[in-house]
Structures are given as C-alpha cells and as structure tokens.
Design a protein around this motif. Structure first.
Motif, mmCIF file in Angstrom:
data_model
loop_
_atom_site.group_PDB
_atom_site.id
_atom_site.type_symbol
_atom_site.label_atom_id
_atom_site.label_comp_id
_atom_site.label_asym_id
_atom_site.label_seq_id
_atom_site.Cartn_x
_atom_site.Cartn_y
_atom_site.Cartn_z
ATOM 1 N N GLN A 60 20.247 -18.590 -4.545
ATOM 2 C CA GLN A 60 20.412 -18.707 -2.689
ATOM 3 C C GLN A 60 19.072 -17.746 -3.126
ATOM 4 O OE1 GLN A 60 23.583 -18.682 0.363
ATOM 5 N NE2 GLN A 60 21.537 -19.384 1.855
ATOM 6 N N MET A 61 19.223 -16.475 -3.083
ATOM 7 C CA MET A 61 18.249 -15.883 -3.047
ATOM 8 C C MET A 61 16.655 -15.665 -3.610
ATOM 9 S SD MET A 61 19.708 -11.791 -3.172
ATOM 10 C CE MET A 61 19.382 -11.549 -4.905
ATOM 11 N N ARG A 62 17.120 -16.479 -4.997
ATOM 12 C CA ARG A 62 15.857 -16.832 -5.365
ATOM 13 C C ARG A 62 14.892 -17.467 -5.347
ATOM 14 N NH1 ARG A 62 16.962 -18.218 -11.693
ATOM 15 N NH2 ARG A 62 18.061 -20.772 -10.861
ATOM 16 N N PHE A 63 15.842 -19.039 -4.594
ATOM 17 C CA PHE A 63 15.627 -20.548 -3.960
ATOM 18 C C PHE A 63 14.837 -19.932 -2.847
ATOM 19 C CE2 PHE A 63 16.549 -24.146 -0.574
ATOM 20 C CZ PHE A 63 15.723 -25.155 -1.147
ATOM 21 N N VAL A 64 14.973 -19.135 -2.125
ATOM 22 C CA VAL A 64 14.511 -18.950 -0.732
ATOM 23 C C VAL A 64 12.901 -18.399 -1.208
ATOM 24 C CG1 VAL A 64 14.360 -17.070 1.337
ATOM 25 C CG2 VAL A 64 16.531 -18.563 0.823
ATOM 26 N N ILE A 71 10.652 -24.005 4.691
ATOM 27 C CA ILE A 71 12.051 -24.188 4.296
ATOM 28 C C ILE A 71 12.686 -22.744 4.311
ATOM 29 C CG2 ILE A 71 13.745 -24.875 2.609
ATOM 30 C CD1 ILE A 71 12.440 -27.291 4.013
ATOM 31 N N ARG A 72 11.650 -21.941 3.606
ATOM 32 C CA ARG A 72 12.009 -20.070 3.641
ATOM 33 C C ARG A 72 12.591 -20.132 5.291
ATOM 34 N NH1 ARG A 72 7.675 -18.373 1.799
ATOM 35 N NH2 ARG A 72 8.318 -19.406 0.078
ATOM 36 N N LYS A 73 11.393 -20.450 6.173
ATOM 37 C CA LYS A 73 12.014 -19.587 7.216
ATOM 38 C C LYS A 73 13.102 -20.594 7.810
ATOM 39 C CE LYS A 73 10.366 -21.016 11.831
ATOM 40 N NZ LYS A 73 11.430 -22.097 12.170
ATOM 41 N N MET A 74 13.747 -22.073 7.488
ATOM 42 C CA MET A 74 15.284 -22.586 8.014
ATOM 43 C C MET A 74 15.933 -22.034 7.230
ATOM 44 S SD MET A 74 14.526 -26.348 8.527
ATOM 45 C CE MET A 74 14.199 -26.960 6.965
ATOM 46 N N GLN A 75 15.889 -21.327 5.943
ATOM 47 C CA GLN A 75 17.318 -20.846 5.060
ATOM 48 C C GLN A 75 17.404 -19.208 5.914
ATOM 49 O OE1 GLN A 75 19.339 -21.394 2.424
ATOM 50 N NE2 GLN A 75 18.196 -24.032 2.288
ATOM 51 N N ILE A 76 15.684 -18.741 5.807
ATOM 52 C CA ILE A 76 16.752 -16.996 6.601
ATOM 53 C C ILE A 76 16.750 -17.687 8.126
ATOM 54 C CG2 ILE A 76 15.434 -15.246 7.524
ATOM 55 C CD1 ILE A 76 15.071 -15.651 4.511
ATOM 56 N N GLU A 77 16.679 -18.165 8.557
ATOM 57 C CA GLU A 77 17.577 -18.814 10.816
ATOM 58 C C GLU A 77 18.943 -18.603 10.126
ATOM 59 O OE1 GLU A 77 15.493 -21.180 13.413
ATOM 60 O OE2 GLU A 77 13.146 -20.353 12.866
ATOM 61 N N ALA A 78 19.338 -20.189 9.190
ATOM 62 C CA ALA A 78 20.939 -20.322 9.011
ATOM 63 C C ALA A 78 21.592 -19.259 8.557
ATOM 64 C CB ALA A 78 20.477 -22.023 8.114
ATOM 65 N N LEU A 80 20.801 -16.008 9.254
ATOM 66 C CA LEU A 80 20.658 -15.081 10.560
ATOM 67 C C LEU A 80 22.436 -15.689 11.731
ATOM 68 C CD1 LEU A 80 17.269 -13.637 10.558
ATOM 69 C CD2 LEU A 80 19.290 -12.590 10.106
ATOM 70 N N TYR A 81 22.182 -17.248 11.339
ATOM 71 C CA TYR A 81 23.272 -17.432 12.120
ATOM 72 C C TYR A 81 24.476 -16.930 11.310
ATOM 73 C CZ TYR A 81 19.947 -20.096 15.212
ATOM 74 O OH TYR A 81 18.979 -20.827 16.289
ATOM 75 N N GLY A 82 24.317 -17.330 10.459
ATOM 76 C CA GLY A 82 25.532 -17.384 10.145
ATOM 77 C C GLY A 82 26.293 -16.063 10.262
ATOM 78 N N VAL A 83 25.292 -14.864 9.889
ATOM 79 C CA VAL A 83 25.666 -13.784 9.753
ATOM 80 C C VAL A 83 26.024 -13.293 10.938
ATOM 81 C CG1 VAL A 83 25.277 -11.376 9.654
ATOM 82 C CG2 VAL A 83 24.247 -12.644 7.623
ATOM 83 N N PHE A 114 31.554 -16.975 6.704
ATOM 84 C CA PHE A 114 29.797 -16.714 6.348
ATOM 85 C C PHE A 114 29.370 -18.163 6.118
ATOM 86 C CE2 PHE A 114 26.706 -16.268 3.969
ATOM 87 C CZ PHE A 114 25.254 -16.297 5.118
ATOM 88 N N TYR A 115 29.801 -18.854 5.431
ATOM 89 C CA TYR A 115 29.577 -19.866 4.298
ATOM 90 C C TYR A 115 30.017 -21.457 5.333
ATOM 91 C CZ TYR A 115 26.827 -18.941 0.396
ATOM 92 O OH TYR A 115 25.652 -17.616 -0.012
ATOM 93 N N LEU A 116 30.597 -21.171 5.880
ATOM 94 C CA LEU A 116 31.363 -22.311 7.435
ATOM 95 C C LEU A 116 30.312 -21.649 8.341
ATOM 96 C CD1 LEU A 116 33.110 -24.887 8.516
ATOM 97 C CD2 LEU A 116 34.308 -22.297 9.953
ATOM 98 N N PHE A 117 29.765 -21.081 8.577
ATOM 99 C CA PHE A 117 29.203 -20.784 10.014
ATOM 100 C C PHE A 117 27.539 -20.726 9.171
ATOM 101 C CE2 PHE A 117 32.523 -17.889 11.332
ATOM 102 C CZ PHE A 117 32.914 -18.673 12.411
ATOM 103 N N TYR A 118 26.730 -20.436 8.123
ATOM 104 C CA TYR A 118 25.857 -20.529 7.372
ATOM 105 C C TYR A 118 25.408 -22.206 7.421
ATOM 106 C CZ TYR A 118 22.973 -22.140 3.717
ATOM 107 O OH TYR A 118 21.597 -21.796 2.356
ATOM 108 N N GLY A 119 26.790 -23.031 6.930
ATOM 109 C CA GLY A 119 26.406 -24.640 6.639
ATOM 110 C C GLY A 119 25.931 -24.957 7.968
ATOM 111 N N LEU A 120 27.148 -25.097 9.345
ATOM 112 C CA LEU A 120 26.691 -25.434 10.281
ATOM 113 C C LEU A 120 25.616 -25.015 11.258
ATOM 114 C CD1 LEU A 120 30.310 -24.379 12.082
ATOM 115 C CD2 LEU A 120 29.435 -27.187 11.196
ATOM 116 N N ALA A 121 25.062 -23.813 10.894
ATOM 117 C CA ALA A 121 23.378 -23.342 11.409
ATOM 118 C C ALA A 121 22.345 -24.698 10.149
ATOM 119 C CB ALA A 121 23.539 -22.580 11.011
ATOM 120 N N GLY A 122 22.887 -23.988 9.443
ATOM 121 C CA GLY A 122 22.009 -24.936 8.482
ATOM 122 C C GLY A 122 21.684 -26.458 8.818
#
Lengths: 136, 66
Positions: A60-64, A71-78, A80-83, A114-122
C-alpha cells in the motif's frame, strides 16, 4: 509510473500477503494445531500473519508512492479518516473499560478496525470524486 | 481554479483516458482536473501546458466567477 502499472504492482504483492495473513490467522486460531504444537512454536506461528500484514502495508505504501497525485491525495485522506476513526473509537472504548463494565476488546481488532474505517472512507471518497475503482 | 482542459482535449480529439495515458495519470485524475475538483501540482500543470503547446496561465486561471 502510470497508475495502472502501480496498481498491478500493488496487487502482485497484496494478494500473496493477504493469503499469508489469512492462512496465518487460520493456523493461529485452530485449536487442534495449537494443541499439537509445543509452546515455543506458537510464538513463531503468530508471526506468520504479521509477515502478511507487513507485506500488504508495504504494498500500500508503494502504491501511494507510485500512483498519480490525485489518487495519492484520496488514498492519504482515506488513511487519515481510518486512523482518526480508529483512534476516536479506541479512546472512547478505552476510557469506558477503565470506568465501566464494558467487555475488554482484544488488541487484535485494531487492524481489522482500521481497515473497516479506511474502506468506508475510501468508498465515500471514491464515490464523491467519481473514482471508486481507484479506491477499492 | 478554473481551467480550459476539457475544450483543449476535445480540440485534439482525445478521450479522458487517452489524455491520462499521455500525462501518465488516471482517467479519474483528468476528470477531477477538468471539473475543478482537483488542482494539479506544478509539475503536472507544466506537463499539460507542454502537451497543448501553451502557457500554464492559458489553461488555468484563478480568476473569480463574474
């Protein structure tokens, strides 16, 4: 690098890492296996899913890093929402554990939480920005 | 920030996907820039300007709505 190639590289590492995680979790939660193994081996067994987790978070880090800036901006936002959501829930639940009789939540659930919240945010960010396929 | 990317792209007969491929970004990124939902970085803005052979300020403007 094109976002398409970045996604391909992500999936190449994510899929085996996820399989390793699931196999590790299955082995570490199967009583039959836990009863056969000597105590010392259990310590080794529980590291298997952690290797999977490391693999997919590295992917995931490499993808970002490799995908395009939008897409990077959206991933970082998702992320952060998850965290943010996880930390809020952990703070509230932790305090409730101190002062009330709510059941103790095993620390194991931090990652799925975390992945539940990250997934919802994404999903929300992908829908909002008409880029759902790049977020899921 | 407003921009004229959509008309420039249409002028060249490119789809969003084709423009994305030329710029090494996703189709969704092109769409987000065109609709003003995302302002590109300076390197990407230069890349876009170079592709359409014009200056950045010919494509992007921060002028408020009239």
């Amino acid at each position: 690098m094109s976002p398409k190639l970045a996604r391909q590289r992500y999936m190449k590492l994510f899929i085996p890492s996820m399989i390793l995680y699931l196999v590790g979790i299955f082995l570490a939660s199967t009583e039959l296996i836990l009863n056969i193994l000597p105590k010392g081996a259990i310590y080794g067994l529980v590291v298997i899913p952690a290797i999977g987790v490391f693999g997919w978070i590295y992917a995931q880090m490499r993808f970002v890093r490799e995908t395009d800036e939008f897409i990077r901006k959206m991933q970082i936002e998702a992320i952060l929402y998850g965290v943010c959501a996880l930390m809020c829930v952990a703070t509230v639940w932790g305090l409730l554990e101190f002062y009330t009789t709510v059941p103790k939540l095993p620390i194991f659930f931090v990652l799925p939480g975390f992945y539940l919240f990250y997934g919802l945010a994404g999903a929300y960010l992908g829908w909002k920005n008409k880029a759902l396929c790049n977020m899921l | 920030m407003k921009n004229s990317l959509k008309s420039l792209r249409a002028g060249k007969g490119l789809s969003q996907q084709a423009l994305g491929d030329l710029l090494d970004v996703s189709r969704q990124s092109v769409n987000a820039i065109e609709t003003g939902r995302y302002d590109p970085s300076l390197p990407l803005a230069f890349k876009i300007a170079r592709l359409f052979d014009c200056a950045i300020e010919d494509i992007f403007t921060d002028a408020p709505d009239p």
